[in-house]
Design a protein around this motif. Structure first.
Motif, PDB file in Angstrom:
ATOM      1  N   MET A 199       0.777  -1.426   0.247  1.00 46.39           N
ATOM      2  CA  MET A 199       0.080  -0.022   0.019  1.00 46.39           C
ATOM      3  C   MET A 199       0.777   1.247   0.030  1.00 46.39           C
ATOM      4  O   MET A 199       0.438   2.358  -0.525  1.00 46.39           O
ATOM      5  N   VAL A 200       1.991   1.290   0.488  1.00 42.91           N
ATOM      6  CA  VAL A 200       2.953   2.506   0.500  1.00 42.91           C
ATOM      7  C   VAL A 200       3.380   2.921  -0.853  1.00 42.91           C
ATOM      8  O   VAL A 200       3.720   3.994  -0.985  1.00 42.91           O
ATOM      9  N   VAL A 201       3.202   2.041  -1.637  1.00 39.73           N
ATOM     10  CA  VAL A 201       3.613   2.616  -3.213  1.00 39.73           C
ATOM     11  C   VAL A 201       2.418   2.533  -3.917  1.00 39.73           C
ATOM     12  O   VAL A 201       2.385   2.489  -5.273  1.00 39.73           O
ATOM     13  N   GLY A 202       1.358   2.649  -3.337  1.00 36.55           N
ATOM     14  CA  GLY A 202      -0.189   3.181  -3.820  1.00 36.55           C
ATOM     15  C   GLY A 202      -0.636   1.717  -4.670  1.00 36.55           C
ATOM     16  O   GLY A 202      -1.445   1.908  -5.768  1.00 36.55           O
TER      17      GLY A 202
ATOM     18  N   TRP B  32      -4.721  -1.316   1.621  1.00 39.35           N
ATOM     19  CA  TRP B  32      -5.208  -0.162   1.068  1.00 39.35           C
ATOM     20  C   TRP B  32      -6.678   0.303   1.200  1.00 39.35           C
ATOM     21  O   TRP B  32      -7.239   1.342   1.347  1.00 39.35           O
ATOM     22  N   GLN B  33      -7.435  -1.010   0.664  1.00 39.02           N
ATOM     23  CA  GLN B  33      -8.963  -0.637   0.385  1.00 39.02           C
ATOM     24  C   GLN B  33      -9.684  -0.432   1.681  1.00 39.02           C
ATOM     25  O   GLN B  33     -10.701   0.283   1.601  1.00 39.02           O
TER      26      GLN B  33
ATOM     27  N   GLN C 277      -8.162   0.965   4.190  1.00 40.66           N
ATOM     28  CA  GLN C 277      -8.002   2.437   4.525  1.00 40.66           C
ATOM     29  C   GLN C 277      -8.907   3.452   3.653  1.00 40.66           C
ATOM     30  O   GLN C 277      -9.135   4.398   4.031  1.00 40.66           O
ATOM     31  N   GLN C 278      -9.106   3.052   2.402  1.00 36.29           N
ATOM     32  CA  GLN C 278      -9.876   3.906   1.469  1.00 36.29           C
ATOM     33  C   GLN C 278     -11.402   3.844   2.214  1.00 36.29           C
ATOM     34  O   GLN C 278     -11.874   5.053   2.108  1.00 36.29           O
TER      35      GLN C 278
ATOM     36  N   GLU D 228     -12.358   3.608   5.080  1.00 37.68           N
ATOM     37  CA  GLU D 228     -12.215   4.526   6.314  1.00 37.68           C
ATOM     38  C   GLU D 228     -12.255   5.917   5.889  1.00 37.68           C
ATOM     39  O   GLU D 228     -12.888   6.660   6.210  1.00 37.68           O
ATOM     40  N   SER D 229     -11.527   6.200   4.806  1.00 33.48           N
ATOM     41  CA  SER D 229     -11.395   7.832   4.496  1.00 33.48           C
ATOM     42  C   SER D 229     -12.507   8.235   3.578  1.00 33.48           C
ATOM     43  O   SER D 229     -12.824   9.259   3.774  1.00 33.48           O
ATOM     44  N   LEU D 230     -13.417   7.302   2.846  1.00 41.62           N
ATOM     45  CA  LEU D 230     -14.370   7.682   2.132  1.00 41.62           C
ATOM     46  C   LEU D 230     -15.739   7.892   3.323  1.00 41.62           C
ATOM     47  O   LEU D 230     -16.302   8.858   3.176  1.00 41.62           O
ATOM     48  N   THR D 231     -15.683   7.104   4.261  1.00 39.64           N
ATOM     49  CA  THR D 231     -16.771   7.108   4.994  1.00 39.64           C
ATOM     50  C   THR D 231     -16.651   7.162   6.354  1.00 39.64           C
ATOM     51  O   THR D 231     -17.568   7.346   7.107  1.00 39.64           O
ATOM     52  N   PHE D 232     -15.677   7.244   6.941  1.00 41.60           N
ATOM     53  CA  PHE D 232     -15.031   7.407   8.319  1.00 41.60           C
ATOM     54  C   PHE D 232     -15.452   6.293   9.056  1.00 41.60           C
ATOM     55  O   PHE D 232     -15.892   6.205  10.195  1.00 41.60           O
TER      56      PHE D 232
ATOM     57  N   GLN E 273      -4.135   9.479  -0.527  1.00 36.72           N
ATOM     58  CA  GLN E 273      -5.211   8.636  -0.372  1.00 36.72           C
ATOM     59  C   GLN E 273      -6.126   9.197   0.833  1.00 36.72           C
ATOM     60  O   GLN E 273      -5.613   9.923   1.793  1.00 36.72           O
TER      61      GLN E 273
ATOM     62  N   SER F 128      -3.101   6.612  -5.949  1.00 36.26           N
ATOM     63  CA  SER F 128      -3.138   7.274  -4.542  1.00 36.26           C
ATOM     64  C   SER F 128      -1.901   7.054  -3.796  1.00 36.26           C
ATOM     65  O   SER F 128      -1.805   5.516  -3.385  1.00 36.26           O
TER      66      SER F 128
ATOM     67  N   GLN G 217       0.504   7.873   0.088  1.00 35.35           N
ATOM     68  CA  GLN G 217      -0.002   7.848   1.500  1.00 35.35           C
ATOM     69  C   GLN G 217       0.656   9.512   1.982  1.00 35.35           C
ATOM     70  O   GLN G 217      -0.047   9.916   2.717  1.00 35.35           O
TER      71      GLN G 217
END
Lengths: 595, 275
Positions: free
Chosen positions: A215-218, A224-225, A227-228, A230-234, B146, B172, B174
């Motif tokens: 995930m650190v290189v995208g 990663w998903q 976390q995604q 999380e960041s879209l819907t909290f 992201q 995306s 970090q």
């Protein structure tokens, strides 16, 4: 009276059930999370974005599986190659393999991934870089970076397996006229695989868990998903729980397959085969059929060779001698080419390294080592502004010392007969070990505060996560160490009237601990490397400081990442040398098998 | 035996301490302790970052310090990232998040916001002279961070412009620094986020990069505040308006985005003022 009750299995199960019931009641009804759970984000179409985020999670899972499979395959090939290199007579090959193994084993995967993704393309010619970028560079740099890392561990497993074979066997094989490849294929490898497969299996498992770092290189894999979402819907709690369960499922599947393979490696007579063996029979049926179909023509070919007449006509003899000469000279040619390529690479690397601007690193070295210690003007930095390498070391030290206590208790608990101890301890070990460290860090950082209603500094969050994580691994080391002590010891101790604690304290543990020391040092190295993961939550350890530095200087990523890799390497390598010294002192009768 | 007792006592102490650390309504707590815990980013130039002297500086840092000064409180800086800034407000770990955060309705469902204290918009940063308008980025890779609104905005932009692979063409990362590195080494054709952040990074290597096209989204920055604590929100809003009224805001703004800085970004809008 009470003791009688506790020894009753039914009572133990009942007790466990009551405890679980109480926990569910407390966390479910009494405790106020201050958070409304909404699990629908995982399976319903989100109104704001018009997508079903559950599908994203499944796509992430697929990508995780894909990365794990491909990188395991590449790692196995590379690992076998370098594992053979580690026992090779041919010195340049041996040195090269040793450097490879030691370097990649003793630097954190995170730094390696950063290096492959951010630093390596800068060192390549422009057209080659363009060609790389035509591909899906994120995915491939992560997958191959992961394989290179895992291969260095597999190489050691394979080397250890090969060296566990008595030297006499090899000598016997050679003296009965077998060639190098024949000896390898028919004598050494079949035996070695029995010793290699169990530890190799756990490397496959680690490989899967390490794929979360992509995930650190995208790369949009499972972690990663989550976390995604999380960041879209909290909805971090729900997303992280889902990812944890998926990771656990993957780990359990892999270990189930490994256990079945282990079962089949033990030669069990047909009558004593239990249910597990029957299940593995069904599971392996297609594989065995495919294997048999593939092996059949090869067998025929080899059988043909075996019955070949040893009486040559002069012409055949000539051809035979020619072929033999050709083979030998091809071997030497290959060796020469190998050395030439190696030298060329070394010279190129040396020229490249010498051309870099090392003064940048020199002026910022103290930043990397101790950040801005000692300074007391910023009350928000704990430990007088300590950071960088010394911070990483400190975290690892705290984690290993505290987790030793946890490991000892939980490891003993897992071996206990009492179900009330055994089941919770086993759960703890398996759940933690079935998840990538990065998930454990997220849990401690985001969700521990909700349960204990107090907020921890990032440093302490990361250290607690590392401690919990290491505790599970140390528990297994403790269990292994104690199970190595012959049962007669504890029987003798018990019959002289010592109780359980006295037996452990005076008889078992002193012996077992001595055997465990190398494994514990190994675990310490692992945990020191893993401190680099704390960067995701912003702990000022070496990786984070390096990133900040890189962020500010911007133009010297190559210098900085090389230095950081070197710093990690120096620490880990010196520790692993120490571990090896300890190991050889504890079991001095090892002979180095060479092929 | 003695050591066991000590350990038990220590455990008990920790439990008691954990209980007392319960977060109450923010306003009362801040007024009692006189400490404001503010979430601030660490790698956003010139919003908030570590400078050469390893000091934590930036526009957001100064704004947060000024708010605390006006309330007569001490500021406790907590490092946050684009991942943690909302979760921390939700959990009550910080009292306000001054972390170049766009005020969005989806976010306002979880936390509250102050009035807009900074006006920004999203653009695309690209190597100089290679691209003219947004349309040129169709089929090209674009870096984002992201968990930000810019990630969603840029995907929507590419979708509207007719890029069939808009999902995979947006990569995306970090951190902002990672996006910039990906841009510098040519892995991506452009990097899209709020224009001030882009300016900050582009100023590090003058003449190599430029902003392409118009703003394609409005990014009004608000200070993230705990949900349903209107007294606390009033206090923060008043502090921001007072800052604007007596010129402190302009002074801070010019320090970071004024004409003499490498990140020149003219102040064109006014913050909301209540008489």
């Amino acid at each position: 009276m009470l003791r009688r009750w506790f020894e009753n299995t039914a009572f133990q199960y009942a007790g466990l059930l009551v405890l679980i019931g109480l926990a569910v009641y407390y966390w479910g009804w009494v405790f106020d999370f201050g958070y409304d759970f909404d699990w629908t984000v995982l399976y319903e179409v989100n109104k704001t974005y018009g997508i079903n985020l559950g599908h994203n999670l499944i796509a992430g899972l697929k990508l995780t599986i894909w990365i794990s499979l491909i990188s395991s395959g590449i790692a196995l090939a590379l690992g076998t190659f370098f594992g053979l290199g580690r026992i090779s007579h041919f010195k340049p090959f041996y040195w090269f393999s040793t450097c490879y193994v030691e370097f990649f084993r003793n630097t954190p995967l995170l730094i390696q991934l950063f290096f492959w993704y951010f630093a390596l393309p800068m060192g390549l010619p422009a057209d080659l870089r363009e060609m790389l970028f035509e591909q899906n560079f994120e995915l491939w740099s992560a997958t191959i970076g992961l394989s290179i890392y895992t291969a260095s561990f597999m190489a050691e497993v394979i080397r250890a397996g090969l060296q566990s074979i008595p030297k006499g066997l090899l000598e016997a094989a050679y003296s009965s006229g077998l060639s190098y490849f024949q000896a390898l294929r028919t004598v050494i490898l079949p035996l070695a695989f029995r010793a290699i497969i169990p530890p190799l299996g756990s490397e496959f498992l680690n490989n899967m868990k390490n794929s979360s770092l992509a995930m650190v290189v995208g790369v949009a894999e499972l972690c990663w998903q989550s976390q995604q979402i999380e960041s879209l819907t909290f909805r971090g709690f729900e997303a992280t729980t889902a990812a944890t369960i998926l990771y656990l499922g993957l780990s359990l599947t892999i270990s189930a397959i490994l256990n079945m393979i282990n079962l089949r490696l033990q030669l069990v007579p047909p009558r004593q085969r239990g249910l597990a063996y029957r299940i593995s029979d069904v599971f392996f049926y297609p594989f065995e059929k495919i294997w048999a179909a593939l092996a059949h023509p090869v067998h025929l070919l080899l059988a043909g060779q075996r019955h070949r007449s040893l009486h040559y006509t002069p012409f055949q003899a000539l051809v035979h001698r020619l072929m033999k000469g050709l083979r030998i000279s091809a071997g030497w040619l290959f060796r020469g080419a190998f050395v030439a390529v190696l030298l060329y690479g070394l010279v190129e690397a040396a020229i490249g390294l010498a051309g870099l601007k090392w003064s940048v690193v020199w002026t910022n070295l103290s930043t990397l080592l101790i950040w801005r210690f000692p300074s007391s003007d910023n009350p928000n930095e704990i430990l007088w502004g300590l950071g960088g390498l010394s911070f990483s070391l400190l975290m690892a030290l705290i984690a290993i010392s505290v987790s030793f206590g946890i490991g000892l208790v939980v490891g003993l608990g897992r071996m206990a007969n009492n179900r009330m101890l055994c089941i919770p301890c086993t759960l703890y070990i398996e759940i933690i070990r079935g998840n990538p460290l990065i998930m454990v860090i997220f849990w401690v950082y985001f969700f521990l505060p909700i349960f204990i209603k107090t907020y921890l500094d990032v440093f302490w969050s990361a250290t607690i996560a590392l401690t919990l994580f290491t505790g599970a691994y140390l528990a297994e080391i403790v269990r292994g160490g104690i199970q190595n002590i012959p049962p007669g010891q504890s029987e003798a101790a018990m019959s002289t009237g010592l109780n359980y604690f006295q037996t452990m304290r005076y008889i078992i543990l002193p012996q077992a601990l001595k055997q465990m020391i190398p494994a514990i040092v190994g675990q310490f190295i692992a945990i020191f490397k893993d401190t680099s993961l704390a960067f995701v939550i912003g702990v000022l350890e070496l990786t984070f400081v390096a990133q900040g530095l890189n962020n500010r200087l911007m133009v010297h990523p190559f210098e900085i990442y090389t230095t950081v890799a070197f710093l990690y390497f120096v620490c880990c390598y010196s520790m692993s040398l120490y571990a090896r010294r300890l190991e050889s002192r504890l079991s001095p009768e090892k002979v180095r098998l060479q092929m | 035996m003695r050591s066991w007792k000590w350990q038990m006592a220590a455990v008990a102490l920790v439990l008691v301490w954990a209980q007392t650390a319960l977060a109450g309504p923010t306003f009362d707590r801040v007024m009692k302790t006189k400490v404001i815990r503010a979430g601030i980013m660490t790698d956003s130039i010139p919003g908030a970052y570590y400078n050469e002297k390893k000091e934590w500086v930036g526009m957001d840092v100064d704004i947060a310090e000024e708010i605390a000064r006006r309330m007569g409180c001490k500021l406790e800086r907590v490092a946050v990232s684009n991942k943690t800034r909302i979760a921390f407000v939700q959990q009550g770990r910080i009292d306000m998040s001054v972390a170049n955060m766009t005020h969005k309705r989806e976010r306002d469902r979880s936390i509250d916001f102050s009035i807009t204290y900074f006006f920004d918009g999203q653009k695309i940063l690209a190597p100089k002279g290679k691209f003219k308008e947004h349309k040129d980025f169709v089929g090209q890779k674009i870096a984002t961070m992201q968990g930000t609104t810019s990630e969603i905005n840029v995907k929507n932009l590419l979708k509207e412009l007719g890029d069939p692979k808009y999902e995979t063409n947006v990569i995306s990362f970090q951190k902002e620094s990672e996006c910039f590195q990906a841009l510098r080494m040519g892995r991506v054709a452009g990097w899209s986020t709020d224009s001030t952040i882009l300016l900050g990074y582009a100023a590090q290597v003058p003449g190599e990069f430029e902003l392409v096209g118009d703003f394609f989204s409005n990014e009004p920055y608000g200070i993230g505040l705990p949900e349903d604590d209107s007294k606390w929100r009033d206090e923060v809003n008043f502090a921001i308006q007072d800052m604007w009224a007596d010129g402190t805001y302009k002074k801070i703004y010019d320090k970071w985005y004024g004409p003499d800085t490498p990140y020149y970004f003219p102040l064109t809008e006014k913050i909301e003022m209540w008489p």
